[in-house]
Design a protein around this motif. Structure first.
Motif, PDB file in Angstrom:
ATOM      1  N   ILE A 299       6.979   3.747   6.290  1.00 49.33           N
ATOM      2  CA  ILE A 299       7.425   2.454   6.816  1.00 49.33           C
ATOM      3  C   ILE A 299       6.441   1.360   6.439  1.00 49.33           C
ATOM      4  O   ILE A 299       6.830   0.251   6.044  1.00 49.33           O
ATOM      5  N   ALA A 300       5.147   1.680   6.532  1.00 53.61           N
ATOM      6  CA  ALA A 300       4.117   0.699   6.153  1.00 53.61           C
ATOM      7  C   ALA A 300       4.250   0.311   4.688  1.00 53.61           C
ATOM      8  O   ALA A 300       4.087  -0.863   4.325  1.00 53.61           O
ATOM      9  N   LEU A 303       7.118  -2.160   4.285  1.00 50.59           N
ATOM     10  CA  LEU A 303       6.738  -3.468   4.805  1.00 50.59           C
ATOM     11  C   LEU A 303       5.768  -4.179   3.866  1.00 50.59           C
ATOM     12  O   LEU A 303       5.912  -5.393   3.599  1.00 50.59           O
ATOM     13  N   SER A 306       7.598  -5.493   0.864  1.00 56.34           N
ATOM     14  CA  SER A 306       8.406  -6.682   1.161  1.00 56.34           C
ATOM     15  C   SER A 306       7.564  -7.942   1.255  1.00 56.34           C
ATOM     16  O   SER A 306       8.071  -9.049   1.054  1.00 56.34           O
ATOM     17  N   PHE A 307       6.246  -7.785   1.529  1.00 56.91           N
ATOM     18  CA  PHE A 307       5.345  -8.937   1.583  1.00 56.91           C
ATOM     19  C   PHE A 307       4.474  -9.033   0.329  1.00 56.91           C
ATOM     20  O   PHE A 307       3.414  -9.678   0.337  1.00 56.91           O
TER      21      PHE A 307
END
Length: 377
Positions: A299-300, A303, A306-307
């Motif tokens: 999950i990290a 994320l 996405s950034f």
């Protein structure tokens, strides 16, 4: 490659190696076939029930069709304050079946969880040395007891865990649950093969009465609603190393209903997840933490990507490491369970799974949940 990217890749890489080890263990574990030899084992089948009028007769009829000698087993249905026709149906069926069938009314034990109370009281009233437990909403094949008895005769195991899967109802919901549950059954089977048992399922569990008594039964965790299977198995494994076994046989397979709505699924998985903080064996707790952290890293990674903090190459590498060997392992287990149609849904489950693990890992930190119409701790 940055230090951050290297750190993020550690979880999927270790998971890749872990899944490879599971594949190796699963393939090394031999399939078991019933031996046609005289078997003197006598069995007491214990079925804790609460409001199972829709299912209990199906299971009792499955037991009527057992190939195992009907003179060598009895069935004890432990009725846990059912408010429907469960008791009536069992009582009526007991007059026409060809095996010994008893309906037990439980006495109150305020400091014991309902299912553990049901099993303990039924065990004390049972006539035979070998105990087999299942649930009122399960179905079993005609060689179920014969497979367990033959396996026990060959291995002399003190506790035997058997395979469990959901009914395939032909829809995505049941098949997603089949895939998710197969991961638990398969990894638990391999852990027993390695003599490092961590999980099992009370829907298909058996042990000797002497073993149950030798480890003090459910004492020490009798107040916890969950764990009638795993906590007992951990105690047996600690007292009798190498004598907890998994019967890798399709003849020993038990099937049960998939959850029909998210609420019931949520309550069961929360109940299961709540057990890890009560484990006495640090290795079992460490495995639960590893699974949680490995999925958190996925999950990290998403994320960070996405950034724009993680490259597409690193994210693709994470996905390849996490999903490749895991897909192979799940495919092997599903084929063994006769659930080949669910293999196509493995990629979808793999995408959902990291969020699922993290959600229930956090949800389990709360207190209380509902089960069988009761609020339990």
């Amino acid at each position: 490659m940055s230090i951050l990217e290297i750190i993020i890749l550690i979880g999927p890489f270790v998971w890749f190696l872990f899944s490879l080890a599971l594949i190796k263990g699963w393939l090394a574990m031999p399939n078991f076939f019933i031996q046609n030899k005289p078997n003197p084992l006598r069995i007491s089948v214990i079925i804790p029930v609460r409001n199972e009028e829709k299912n209990i007769l199906l299971l009792l009829k499955d037991l009527e069709n057992q190939s195992f000698d009907h003179e060598q087993f009895e069935v004890l249905v432990a009725n846990d304050n059912s408010s429907d026709r469960t008791a009536e149906l069992v009582s009526h069926f007991s007059k026409e079946c060809t095996y010994a069938l008893k309906l037990l009314t439980l006495t109150n034990e305020p400091h014991s969880s309902p299912k553990k109370r049901a099993i303990s009281q039924a065990l004390h009233q049972s006539k035979h040395e070998w105990i087999v437990t299942t649930d009122g909403d399960c179905r079993v094949g005609k060689h179920w007891l014969a497979a367990i008895a033959s396996f026990q005769q060959q291995t002399q195991a003190r506790l035997i865990s058997g395979p469990v899967t959901f009914h395939d109802e032909g829809n995505a919901s049941s098949r997603i649950q089949i895939v998710e549950f197969a991961s638990l059954i398969g990894s638990a089977a391999v852990a027993m093969f390695w003599e490092r048992p961590n999980m099992c399922n009370g829907a298909n569990l058996s042990y000797s009465k002497a073993t149950f008594q030798a480890v003090g039964g459910f004492s020490g965790n009798e107040n916890l609603a969950s764990g009638d299977d795993e906590f007992l198995m951990h105690k047996v494994a600690a007292r009798f190393p190498g004598e907890v076994r998994f019967v890798k046989s399709t003849e020993a397979l038990v099937t049960t209903e998939a959850h029909q709505n998210f609420r019931s699924f949520y309550q069961q998985r929360r109940r299961w997840a709540s057990k890890w903080k009560h484990y006495q064996d640090w290795k079992v707790s460490a495995l639960a933490i590893f699974v949680f952290l490995a999925n958190v890293s996925c999950i990290a990674g998403v994320l960070l990507f996405s950034f724009n903090q993680l490259s597409g190459l690193v994210l693709a590498s994470m996905a390849l490491l996490k999903f490749s060997s895991e897909f192979i392992f799940l495919s092997l287990v599903l084929r063994f369970l006769g659930q080949e149609k669910s293999i196509l849904l493995i990629p979808l489950v793999q995408l959902i799974y990291p969020f699922y693990v993290c959600f229930f890992g956090l949800a389990a930190q709360g207190k209380g949940y509902e089960w069988k119409g009761r609020k339990l701790q």
